[in-house]
Design an enzyme around this catalytic site. Sequence first.
Site, mmCIF file in Angstrom:
data_model
loop_
_atom_site.group_PDB
_atom_site.id
_atom_site.type_symbol
_atom_site.label_atom_id
_atom_site.label_comp_id
_atom_site.label_asym_id
_atom_site.label_seq_id
_atom_site.Cartn_x
_atom_site.Cartn_y
_atom_site.Cartn_z
ATOM 1 N N GLY A 173 -1.504 -19.162 8.391
ATOM 2 C CA GLY A 173 -0.087 -19.489 8.229
ATOM 3 C C GLY A 173 0.549 -18.602 7.175
ATOM 4 O O GLY A 173 -0.071 -17.646 6.675
ATOM 5 N N ASP A 216 1.797 -16.973 3.847
ATOM 6 C CA ASP A 216 1.306 -16.908 2.463
ATOM 7 C C ASP A 216 2.084 -15.828 1.720
ATOM 8 O O ASP A 216 2.645 -14.919 2.337
ATOM 9 C CB ASP A 216 -0.204 -16.611 2.445
ATOM 10 C CG ASP A 216 -0.547 -15.367 3.245
ATOM 11 O OD1 ASP A 216 -0.136 -14.272 2.822
ATOM 12 O OD2 ASP A 216 -1.207 -15.482 4.302
ATOM 13 N N GLU A 242 8.210 9.538 -2.121
ATOM 14 C CA GLU A 242 8.724 8.337 -1.467
ATOM 15 C C GLU A 242 9.603 8.690 -0.266
ATOM 16 O O GLU A 242 9.462 8.141 0.815
ATOM 17 C CB GLU A 242 9.536 7.520 -2.488
ATOM 18 C CG GLU A 242 10.130 6.245 -1.935
ATOM 19 C CD GLU A 242 9.059 5.226 -1.560
ATOM 20 O OE1 GLU A 242 8.339 4.779 -2.457
ATOM 21 O OE2 GLU A 242 8.927 4.901 -0.378
ATOM 22 N N ASP A 288 8.786 7.777 3.642
ATOM 23 C CA ASP A 288 9.695 6.929 4.414
ATOM 24 C C ASP A 288 10.147 7.630 5.691
ATOM 25 O O ASP A 288 10.044 7.088 6.783
ATOM 26 C CB ASP A 288 10.937 6.567 3.573
ATOM 27 C CG ASP A 288 10.600 5.679 2.380
ATOM 28 O OD1 ASP A 288 9.435 5.264 2.265
ATOM 29 O OD2 ASP A 288 11.502 5.411 1.568
ATOM 30 N N ASP A 346 -1.485 -13.297 12.243
ATOM 31 C CA ASP A 346 -1.719 -13.889 10.926
ATOM 32 C C ASP A 346 -2.805 -13.108 10.178
ATOM 33 O O ASP A 346 -3.825 -12.748 10.758
ATOM 34 C CB ASP A 346 -2.144 -15.347 11.127
ATOM 35 C CG ASP A 346 -2.017 -16.162 9.854
ATOM 36 O OD1 ASP A 346 -1.490 -15.631 8.855
ATOM 37 O OD2 ASP A 346 -2.448 -17.335 9.876
ATOM 38 N N ILE A 347 -2.559 -12.856 8.904
ATOM 39 C CA ILE A 347 -3.556 -12.177 8.065
ATOM 40 C C ILE A 347 -4.165 -13.231 7.147
ATOM 41 O O ILE A 347 -3.443 -13.941 6.441
ATOM 42 C CB ILE A 347 -2.892 -11.061 7.226
ATOM 43 C CG1 ILE A 347 -2.184 -10.037 8.134
ATOM 44 C CG2 ILE A 347 -3.917 -10.370 6.328
ATOM 45 C CD1 ILE A 347 -3.077 -9.246 9.049
ATOM 46 N N SER A 366 5.597 0.541 -0.153
ATOM 47 C CA SER A 366 6.481 1.629 0.242
ATOM 48 C C SER A 366 6.167 2.164 1.617
ATOM 49 O O SER A 366 7.032 2.699 2.289
ATOM 50 C CB SER A 366 6.263 2.815 -0.694
ATOM 51 O OG SER A 366 7.136 2.794 -1.731
#
Length: 596
Positions: free
Chosen positions: A571, A573, A299, A303, A552-553, A510
């Site tokens: 929009g 979600d 992690e 990052d 937008d996805i 992550s």
Amino acid sequence: MARLLWTVALLGAFRSAVSKPLGLDKRWEELKVKHEWVDVPKGWVQVGRPPTDYPLKMNIGLKQERFDELLEHLYEVSDPEHHRYGSHLSKEEVDELVAPNSMTVESLEAWLTYHDIDPVSSLARTDAGDWVTVTIPICKVEKMLDAKYGVYKHVDTHETIVRTISYSLPSFLHEHVSVIAPTTYFGTMQAMKSHVLIEELVDDQVSTSETVSTQTDVPDSCLRDITPACLFALYNAVGYKPAATDRNVLGVAGYLDQFANYADLQTFLTANRPEAVGFNFTTEKINGGGDDQSIPGVEANLDIQYTVSLSWPTPNVYFSTGGSPPFIPDDFTPTNTNEPYLDWLKYVSSKPKVPQTITTSYGDDEQTVPRDYAIVVCALFAQLGVRGSSVLFSSGDSGVGGGDCLTNDGRNVTQFQPAFPASCPFVTAVGGTTGIKPETAIFFTGGGFSNYFPRPPYQNDDVADYIDKLDGAYDGLYNAKGRGFPDVAARGDRFRVVISGKTYHVGGTSASSPTVAGLISLLNDYRISHGRPPLGFLNPFLYSKGAAGLVDIVGGTNPGCGTQGFNATAGWDPLTGLGTLDFGKLQSLVLYEDED
Ligand SMILES: *[C@@H]1O[C@H](CO)[C@@H](O)[C@H](O)[C@H]1NC(C)=O
Ligand SMILES: *[C@@H]1O[C@H](CO)[C@@H](O)[C@H](O)[C@H]1NC(C)=O
Ligand SMILES: *[C@@H]1O[C@H](CO)[C@@H](O)[C@H](O)[C@H]1NC(C)=O
């Protein structure tokens, strides 16, 4: 007026309580439950009792009388339409707003004095006085809080902690004390790389220095192999050169003994961001946090490799917060209180300057965090926002909820399980996508609605529109009045990450949160280098002017809890929020507001 008189009268009563406690003993003996669980939190078993003289470091959070005022400031300075946009508060100004009133302080001191704890010599306080720490033998704490501490072990992680199933406070103190820790927060905090983690080994000799100049140039390889070059192309940020690197800072919060590796960063940069080779990050160790270079964290490396390569040469700092060492009952370690969020938040907010962008890829199921505790932690994130920090969190990797999704309130009913701190309305939660041209929501992207925090005004219309579209689907499984999350999204799979010199593919929200943090840090750089304040708390901007800079996805679902989950739709979600970032468009939007 009536309230004021009442206050004065009680203050008088307390002064005499301190000098002549005998007459008022009863007040401190009438205890009322502050928080309790119905059962031992899932995953934990009691393995013993701590020694009675085990010194427990208690964190006492005092009521912040003017918190509503702090929120008013937060919304004004974060609203691009407001004339105070960007007028973030200093540490001193925030300290003034979060300070407890004198009545609260005197009540606490009178209670401690009653228990033979000298408030002058025994207490450590934050500058604002809103947090008090005091170390007390556990047998005494048990009396004061009517609690019974046990040593609990987690069945999977074998982590051992000292906690209680319930604790109480004198009824009178309930309005003065917001939380005491450690008590009932067991903490099942996880890195949000969970189940998808390391997908496969890729050949680390492959070079990705394909030249990309525009967003339409996203190389096909980015479908299966994400590099910094892919992210610059996907999010229209190719070629931006940071110019405020003397003032702008990006922070990565790390927990659970995850250490970011310096040598792995160089290996990663050599293969994937050659211009940045030789650039370093710094590590700040908090509350016994480590920096062991012999055990690189997946992690932590994910990052830092992505925040550094996206924001280079912006300074990056990795916060290594300790607090979850194994508890050994006969080894008296008074720092072993395992309150990672609190320890980190208290540390960062005590600094005269906070990083302008901060990303965290950890979270818990909201229901496993005591409500009072979650509210206090969320309020601390609001404090960072009002000081000008953009605080990003991964939205979780279990869709609408992992496991059996049963409630822990004694009812045992199935409910979608939002993740905390993503569910806190004062952070920006980041969901995950997959694919290219177009990206769609990735199946595990965490999202939904908080059961603790009401829907904040900035997202009222967007979230209401989505709930209308649901047309009754999943009624009862989620809180339609709750804060909806995530707010935005970014790719969440197939990120190249170097771990111990080898390249792997890693996924999870992550990966999404550091990606958005890298881009937001560049936007902060753009504003700062144009003489503007940083963006600070992002959501009021994202849900208004900023929406025009988001893509937008509109495909994908996030199954969980035995359901198909929600759909990504036109929009907002609860899978990808408002969408992914278009850095180029956002650049013009973040300067536009004060163009007059
Ligand atoms: C980065 O910093 C660490 C810690 O100070 C140091 O050990 C390491 O050599 C540095 N790496 C580079 C490339 O400067
Ligand atoms: C809730 O479910 C758990 C696990 O299935 C079970 O052990 C427990 O007894 C149940 N509690 C109630 C009140 O039904
Ligand atoms: C998701 O989309 C599918 C296909 O259009 C539809 O059948 C389903 O009802 C939708 N589910 C929700 C929760 O909106």
